[in-house]
Design an enzyme around this catalytic site. Sequence first.
Site, PDB file in Angstrom:
ATOM      1  N   GLY A  21       0.823  -1.212   0.000  1.00 52.40           N
ATOM      2  CA  GLY A  21       0.000   0.000   0.000  1.00 52.40           C
ATOM      3  C   GLY A  21       0.855   1.260   0.000  1.00 52.40           C
ATOM      4  N   PHE A  22       0.193   2.375   0.096  1.00 54.92           N
ATOM      5  CA  PHE A  22       0.862   3.681   0.069  1.00 54.92           C
ATOM      6  C   PHE A  22       1.897   3.787   1.200  1.00 54.92           C
ATOM      7  CE2 PHE A  22      -0.028   8.221   1.678  1.00 54.92           C
ATOM      8  CZ  PHE A  22       1.077   8.748   1.041  1.00 54.92           C
ATOM      9  N   ASP A  53       0.908  -8.711   2.057  1.00 56.48           N
ATOM     10  CA  ASP A  53      -0.233  -7.964   1.527  1.00 56.48           C
ATOM     11  C   ASP A  53      -1.145  -8.937   0.812  1.00 56.48           C
ATOM     12  OD1 ASP A  53      -1.857  -5.931   0.044  1.00 56.48           O
ATOM     13  OD2 ASP A  53      -0.311  -4.578   0.809  1.00 56.48           O
ATOM     14  N   ASN A  54      -2.469  -8.719   0.898  1.00 56.05           N
ATOM     15  CA  ASN A  54      -3.374  -9.569   0.107  1.00 56.05           C
ATOM     16  C   ASN A  54      -3.720  -8.908  -1.230  1.00 56.05           C
ATOM     17  OD1 ASN A  54      -5.137  -7.584   0.844  1.00 56.05           O
ATOM     18  ND2 ASN A  54      -6.597  -8.915   1.908  1.00 56.05           N
ATOM     19  N   SER A 101      -4.858  -2.283   5.895  1.00 53.58           N
ATOM     20  CA  SER A 101      -6.251  -1.836   6.061  1.00 53.58           C
ATOM     21  C   SER A 101      -6.629  -0.981   4.870  1.00 53.58           C
ATOM     22  CB  SER A 101      -6.427  -0.983   7.321  1.00 53.58           C
ATOM     23  OG  SER A 101      -7.770  -0.522   7.401  1.00 53.58           O
ATOM     24  N   GLY A 130      -0.566 -12.157  18.318  1.00 48.54           N
ATOM     25  CA  GLY A 130      -0.249 -13.549  18.651  1.00 48.54           C
ATOM     26  C   GLY A 130       1.122 -13.935  18.117  1.00 48.54           C
ATOM     27  N   TYR A 143     -14.504   1.566   9.736  1.00 47.44           N
ATOM     28  CA  TYR A 143     -13.075   1.899   9.813  1.00 47.44           C
ATOM     29  C   TYR A 143     -12.734   2.413  11.212  1.00 47.44           C
ATOM     30  CZ  TYR A 143      -8.650   4.156   8.441  1.00 47.44           C
ATOM     31  OH  TYR A 143      -7.340   4.545   8.341  1.00 47.44           O
ATOM     32  N   ARG A 202      -9.579   9.726  -2.101  1.00 45.49           N
ATOM     33  CA  ARG A 202      -9.051  10.753  -1.207  1.00 45.49           C
ATOM     34  C   ARG A 202      -8.942  12.071  -1.957  1.00 45.49           C
ATOM     35  NH1 ARG A 202      -7.897  10.015   3.474  1.00 45.49           N
ATOM     36  NH2 ARG A 202      -7.995   7.920   4.299  1.00 45.49           N
TER      37      ARG A 202
HETATM   38  N1  UDP Z   1     -13.268  15.716  -0.513  1.00 44.13           N
HETATM   39  C1  UDP Z   1     -13.681  16.596  -1.487  1.00 44.13           C
HETATM   40  N2  UDP Z   1     -13.661  16.192  -2.801  1.00 44.13           N
HETATM   41  C2  UDP Z   1     -13.235  14.967  -3.194  1.00 44.13           C
HETATM   42  C3  UDP Z   1     -12.782  14.066  -2.198  1.00 44.13           C
HETATM   43  C4  UDP Z   1     -12.819  14.481  -0.859  1.00 44.13           C
HETATM   44  O1  UDP Z   1     -14.090  17.733  -1.195  1.00 44.13           O
HETATM   45  O2  UDP Z   1     -13.246  14.687  -4.421  1.00 44.13           O
HETATM   46  C5  UDP Z   1     -13.309  16.148   0.895  1.00 44.13           C
HETATM   47  C6  UDP Z   1     -13.939  15.158   1.864  1.00 44.13           C
HETATM   48  O3  UDP Z   1     -15.333  15.310   1.937  1.00 44.13           O
HETATM   49  C7  UDP Z   1     -13.254  15.519   3.175  1.00 44.13           C
HETATM   50  C8  UDP Z   1     -11.863  16.003   2.724  1.00 44.13           C
HETATM   51  O4  UDP Z   1     -11.973  16.301   1.343  1.00 44.13           O
HETATM   52  O5  UDP Z   1     -13.913  16.586   3.799  1.00 44.13           O
HETATM   53  C9  UDP Z   1     -10.766  14.968   2.937  1.00 44.13           C
HETATM   54  O6  UDP Z   1     -11.216  13.765   2.376  1.00 44.13           O
HETATM   55  P1  UDP Z   1     -10.339  12.449   2.340  1.00 44.13           P
HETATM   56  O7  UDP Z   1     -11.230  11.365   1.828  1.00 44.13           O
HETATM   57  O8  UDP Z   1      -9.090  12.706   1.618  1.00 44.13           O
HETATM   58  O9  UDP Z   1      -9.942  12.160   3.847  1.00 44.13           O
HETATM   59  P2  UDP Z   1     -10.740  12.137   5.235  1.00 44.13           P
HETATM   60  O10 UDP Z   1     -12.151  12.634   5.071  1.00 44.13           O
HETATM   61  O11 UDP Z   1     -10.689  10.730   5.672  1.00 44.13           O
HETATM   62  O12 UDP Z   1      -9.930  13.052   6.054  1.00 44.13           O
END
Ligand code: UDP
Length: 329
Positions: free
Chosen positions: A13-14, A34-35, A78, A105, A148, A189
Amino acid sequence: MEKKRVLITGAAGFLGSHLCDRFIKDGFHVIAMDNLITGRLSNIEHLFPNENFEFYHQDVSQFIHVPGKLDYILHFASPASPIDYLKIPIQTLKVGSLGIHNCLGLARVKNARVLIASTSEVYGDPEVHPQTEEYWGNVNPIGPRGVYDEAKRFQEAMTMAYHTYHGLETRIVRIFNTYGPRMRLNDGRVLPAFIGQSLRGEDLTVFGDGSQTRAFCYVDDLIEGIVRLLFSDYSDPVNIGNPDEITIGEFAEEIIKLTGTSQKVIYKDLPVNDPKQRQPDITKAKEILDWSPKVSREEGLKLTYEYFKSLSEEELHHKEHNNFDAYIK
Ligand code: UDP
């Protein structure tokens, strides 16, 4: 001298892949697991020729067996983006519960020290700002983020229980929003979303009115903080993140400036239980680990943009990087 051996789950992952790089660089023998549901082999394939690197294609939620000695276990497996854990909620709960149980474990048998990746999501939609480690959080257990958030909270409880009742050496890092090369373009994200949209010539989608805040940490800073925590003697949770807070609306403007896109911002509905504000209080990390972030957002975003620009057209337009189907049970 015999090399120290570290098991890293979620290694493709990242964050896992950056940890693999760091531990190889620091002279460890790295066992990567990793799976490959959300991780990608392309993140670690450059390490395959290294004799101190081995890869296990395995689901940590099932029984794990690792031959030989182990000095450290870092549990980073995760799903970690809202889109991912909405698609695979049960797996998200399992990796944070059954997955950590297997790691703990294994650690007992091997007499290894365990570090777990926890998250600012344990604070939920916080009523305390900035968030200190003492704050217990405001989480909706049955909301869409609950799978989560609660998995990570359970993971902390389980880890502390092994520490308290079995005397296991444990470390807990609460990771705040982190960005950098190797984030998946379509993981949902905000940063890959905005940069991907700019590169494809699409409008940038701000959720809500863009007044919600986040504070973004560059991946190299985070990895340094994690390594320092692992080798410290501190077993309570420690926030690692960059306190430089910004609204999502301002962040969109920064990405528009960085990429020079002529596209505009469009507004979409705010996801359910989306935290209104988030900023780490890093007093503990400063005092205990002598750590603070060094990379400014301007610098980090430039490095990250270079990475996304280097992706192929095919990757840029690919809608799905995940391999969920094989694992949905
Ligand atoms: N967000 C947004 N546009 C997008 C994706 C996310 O405005 O295309 C917003 C999202 O609603 C949140 C913030 O950016 O308020 C960060 O989102 P991210 O999913 O990166 O992380 P997290 O919410 O878990 O902090």
